[in-house]
Design an enzyme around this catalytic site. Structure first.
Site, PDB file in Angstrom:
ATOM      1  N   ARG A 169      17.059 -11.321 -22.664  1.00 22.66           N
ATOM      2  CA  ARG A 169      15.756 -10.989 -22.101  1.00 22.66           C
ATOM      3  C   ARG A 169      15.127  -9.779 -22.785  1.00 22.66           C
ATOM      4  O   ARG A 169      13.915  -9.574 -22.709  1.00 22.66           O
ATOM      5  CB  ARG A 169      15.905 -10.665 -20.603  1.00 22.66           C
ATOM      6  CG  ARG A 169      16.402 -11.808 -19.753  1.00 22.66           C
ATOM      7  CD  ARG A 169      17.099 -11.311 -18.495  1.00 22.66           C
ATOM      8  NE  ARG A 169      16.285 -10.459 -17.670  1.00 22.66           N
ATOM      9  CZ  ARG A 169      15.606 -10.872 -16.610  1.00 22.66           C
ATOM     10  NH1 ARG A 169      15.642 -12.147 -16.260  1.00 22.66           N
ATOM     11  NH2 ARG A 169      14.901 -10.024 -15.883  1.00 22.66           N
ATOM     12  N   ARG A 173      13.560  -5.182 -32.107  1.00 27.26           N
ATOM     13  CA  ARG A 173      12.463  -5.199 -33.077  1.00 27.26           C
ATOM     14  C   ARG A 173      12.765  -4.279 -34.255  1.00 27.26           C
ATOM     15  O   ARG A 173      13.321  -3.193 -34.079  1.00 27.26           O
ATOM     16  CB  ARG A 173      11.155  -4.742 -32.421  1.00 27.26           C
ATOM     17  CG  ARG A 173      10.706  -5.539 -31.221  1.00 27.26           C
ATOM     18  CD  ARG A 173       9.281  -5.168 -30.848  1.00 27.26           C
ATOM     19  NE  ARG A 173       8.892  -5.741 -29.571  1.00 27.26           N
ATOM     20  CZ  ARG A 173       8.938  -5.099 -28.415  1.00 27.26           C
ATOM     21  NH1 ARG A 173       9.377  -3.836 -28.380  1.00 27.26           N
ATOM     22  NH2 ARG A 173       8.565  -5.686 -27.304  1.00 27.26           N
ATOM     23  N   ARG A 248      24.903  -8.881  -7.001  1.00 27.89           N
ATOM     24  CA  ARG A 248      25.031  -7.429  -7.113  1.00 27.89           C
ATOM     25  C   ARG A 248      23.981  -6.801  -6.212  1.00 27.89           C
ATOM     26  O   ARG A 248      22.887  -7.352  -5.996  1.00 27.89           O
ATOM     27  CB  ARG A 248      24.824  -6.976  -8.549  1.00 27.89           C
ATOM     28  CG  ARG A 248      25.974  -7.292  -9.448  1.00 27.89           C
ATOM     29  CD  ARG A 248      27.244  -6.551  -9.086  1.00 27.89           C
ATOM     30  NE  ARG A 248      27.217  -5.158  -9.545  1.00 27.89           N
ATOM     31  CZ  ARG A 248      28.140  -4.261  -9.228  1.00 27.89           C
ATOM     32  NH1 ARG A 248      29.132  -4.579  -8.418  1.00 27.89           N
ATOM     33  NH2 ARG A 248      28.060  -3.022  -9.707  1.00 27.89           N
ATOM     34  N   ARG A 278      19.965   4.304 -13.716  1.00 20.37           N
ATOM     35  CA  ARG A 278      18.674   4.796 -14.189  1.00 20.37           C
ATOM     36  C   ARG A 278      18.052   5.723 -13.165  1.00 20.37           C
ATOM     37  O   ARG A 278      18.374   5.684 -11.973  1.00 20.37           O
ATOM     38  CB  ARG A 278      17.725   3.647 -14.513  1.00 20.37           C
ATOM     39  CG  ARG A 278      17.459   2.669 -13.384  1.00 20.37           C
ATOM     40  CD  ARG A 278      16.623   1.490 -13.879  1.00 20.37           C
ATOM     41  NE  ARG A 278      16.414   0.485 -12.849  1.00 20.37           N
ATOM     42  CZ  ARG A 278      15.739  -0.654 -13.035  1.00 20.37           C
ATOM     43  NH1 ARG A 278      15.207  -0.914 -14.216  1.00 20.37           N
ATOM     44  NH2 ARG A 278      15.594  -1.520 -12.055  1.00 20.37           N
ATOM     45  N   GLU A 298      19.302   4.929  -9.138  1.00 16.93           N
ATOM     46  CA  GLU A 298      19.841   3.634  -8.725  1.00 16.93           C
ATOM     47  C   GLU A 298      21.346   3.576  -8.978  1.00 16.93           C
ATOM     48  O   GLU A 298      21.803   3.810 -10.095  1.00 16.93           O
ATOM     49  CB  GLU A 298      19.168   2.494  -9.490  1.00 16.93           C
ATOM     50  CG  GLU A 298      17.734   2.254  -9.101  1.00 16.93           C
ATOM     51  CD  GLU A 298      17.188   0.987  -9.754  1.00 16.93           C
ATOM     52  OE1 GLU A 298      17.983   0.184 -10.282  1.00 16.93           O
ATOM     53  OE2 GLU A 298      15.965   0.818  -9.741  1.00 16.93           O
ATOM     54  N   TYR A 347      18.043 -15.368 -11.771  1.00 21.54           N
ATOM     55  CA  TYR A 347      17.648 -13.992 -12.068  1.00 21.54           C
ATOM     56  C   TYR A 347      16.201 -14.015 -12.548  1.00 21.54           C
ATOM     57  O   TYR A 347      15.902 -13.794 -13.710  1.00 21.54           O
ATOM     58  CB  TYR A 347      18.601 -13.428 -13.124  1.00 21.54           C
ATOM     59  CG  TYR A 347      18.424 -11.963 -13.448  1.00 21.54           C
ATOM     60  CD1 TYR A 347      17.706 -11.104 -12.622  1.00 21.54           C
ATOM     61  CD2 TYR A 347      18.998 -11.423 -14.587  1.00 21.54           C
ATOM     62  CE1 TYR A 347      17.554  -9.764 -12.926  1.00 21.54           C
ATOM     63  CE2 TYR A 347      18.860 -10.078 -14.918  1.00 21.54           C
ATOM     64  CZ  TYR A 347      18.135  -9.264 -14.079  1.00 21.54           C
ATOM     65  OH  TYR A 347      17.974  -7.934 -14.389  1.00 21.54           O
ATOM     66  N   ASP A 349      12.205 -12.951 -12.927  1.00 25.12           N
ATOM     67  CA  ASP A 349      11.235 -11.868 -12.887  1.00 25.12           C
ATOM     68  C   ASP A 349      10.118 -12.253 -11.923  1.00 25.12           C
ATOM     69  O   ASP A 349      10.009 -13.414 -11.494  1.00 25.12           O
ATOM     70  CB  ASP A 349      10.661 -11.612 -14.281  1.00 25.12           C
ATOM     71  CG  ASP A 349      11.643 -10.893 -15.189  1.00 25.12           C
ATOM     72  OD1 ASP A 349      12.470 -10.124 -14.672  1.00 25.12           O
ATOM     73  OD2 ASP A 349      11.577 -11.100 -16.413  1.00 25.12           O
TER      74      ASP A 349
END
Length: 375
Positions: A169, A173, A248, A278, A298, A347, A349
């Site tokens: 995901r 680059r 989770r 994070r 988190e 999962y 978005d």
């Protein structure tokens, strides 16, 4: 029977489906066990800052229909996500891009970066798991800095045991483009996600009841409408007949601080010995400047019954178990429509949940699906 539909779960799937049904002239009862609407998208204003109570939600999509649909209910700001990763005492640009590789190796051109990556990639022609896939793309050093510790904390298991789809995901680059997402349409609701949901559910044909536990009132709720739409955990709906699917969960620690805490909306903590994954500084999603700030750390944790299931763990065993429930739903509950991240055990978005809800509503209500769609 007063309602055409009873919907369980006032998150994205249930709320979008409710709106579509209501606009088609159907009566809808929408219930949620929490004390608020918006599911995990719920935001709350603290000192003028929209705080994402269940973790950061950054909207992005290439699906024009989904984007135009969202814009009906909220203006979106111009936020573009750029992440920072802390590993030890160093900070890196993320996702991996030319700046990241310059910070690590001193390379300055795409050609130099590609040559260096070619040296360090592991020759794995058919990667079978998350670890093998990322090693085949960037090698051990980048894997150790950005992926191994964070992923182990987030999912509670060795990356060798996780599917590669989780890490695919995230873009890699060899340019200076440090945006997290490639999508054409991106942003954050200008007035917060809760306001967007309030607008979404503001229809005469929709009745919303919060603080209602479906399983404590299942008989009454199933009798209250002609059709049930369920976006909770599919294994729980069937009483864990085949066993519990794995998820989770997260624990959040939020505090108010003075000034600007970290200068970015999200800083990932990639070290495995740091217990949180994070730190979120919410005001940066709105590109605000203010004397005070609100931050949230988190802490990933195992899901326990009665807690919040955030992330389905779609490894081979859980996928097979879900298929048992999926087949059970088709054969024994054809009158119940399952959807959303928990109902579909995917999962997803946000944009994917909206697209799923729109498609399900089109099919249910006999509305031709628009041809103008993109992934």
């Amino acid at each position: 029977m007063a309602n055409d539909y009873v919907l369980v779960g006032a998150g994205l799937f249930g709320s979008v489906f409710a709106r579509q049904a209501a606009e088609a002239g159907k009566r809808v009862l929408l219930v949620d066990r929490r004390s608020h609407i918006a599911g995990n998208c719920y935001s709350e204003r603290v000192e003028g800052i929209d705080v994402h109570r269940y973790g950061p939600h950054i909207f992005h999509t290439n699906n024009e229909r989904v984007w135009e649909y969202v814009l009906r209910f909220t203006p979106m700001n111009a936020y573009r996500h750029r992440c920072v990763v802390r590993h030890g005492e160093r900070l890196f640009s993320f996702p991996i891009n030319l700046l990241t590789l310059h910070q690590l190796w001193g390379v300055t051109t795409p050609g130099e970066a590609e040559a260096k990556l070619a040296e360090v990639r592991e020759p794995i022609s058919q990667p079978s798991n998350l670890e093998e896939w990322i090693l085949s793309q960037v090698g051990h050093e980048l894997y150790d800095i950005f992926v191994r510790g964070y992923t182990t904390k987030q999912w509670g298991r060795d990356p060798k045991l996780l599917p590669a789809s989780i890490i695919r995901r995230i873009p890699i680059r060899l340019t200076w483009d440090d945006r997290y997402f490639n999508d054409r349409f991106q942003g954050i609701p200008e007035n917060g996600y809760t306001a967007m949901f309030e607008n979404l559910l503001d229809h005469d044909n929709i009745e919303v009841q919060t603080g209602v536990d479906f399983f404590e009132n299942q008989k009454e709720l199933e009798a209250a409408g002609e059709r049930l739409v369920y976006s909770g955990k599919i294994d729980e709906y069937f009483g864990y007949r085949f066993g519990a699917l794995e998820y989770r969960s997260l624990r959040f620690e939020t505090e108010r601080v003075a000034g600007d805490h970290q200068g970015a909306a999200i800083v990932n903590s990639a070290d495995v010995n740091v217990p949180y994954t994070r730190t979120v500084e919410h005001k940066h999603f709105a590109m605000q400047t203010s004397e005070n700030s609100v931050i949230t750390r988190e802490f990933p944790q195992a899901y326990k019954p009665g807690g919040e299931a955030f992330y389905p763990i779609r490894d081979e065993a859980n996928t097979a178990l879900f298929e048992q429930y999926n087949q059970l739903a088709k054969t024994t509950k054809p009158g119940v429509l399952f959807g959303g991240r928990l109902g579909s055990y995917r999962y997803y978005d946000m944009h994917q949940v909206i697209a799923e809800a729109l498609t399900a509503a089109d099919r249910e209500l006999g509305v031709p699906t628009p041809l103008r769609r993109s992934a």
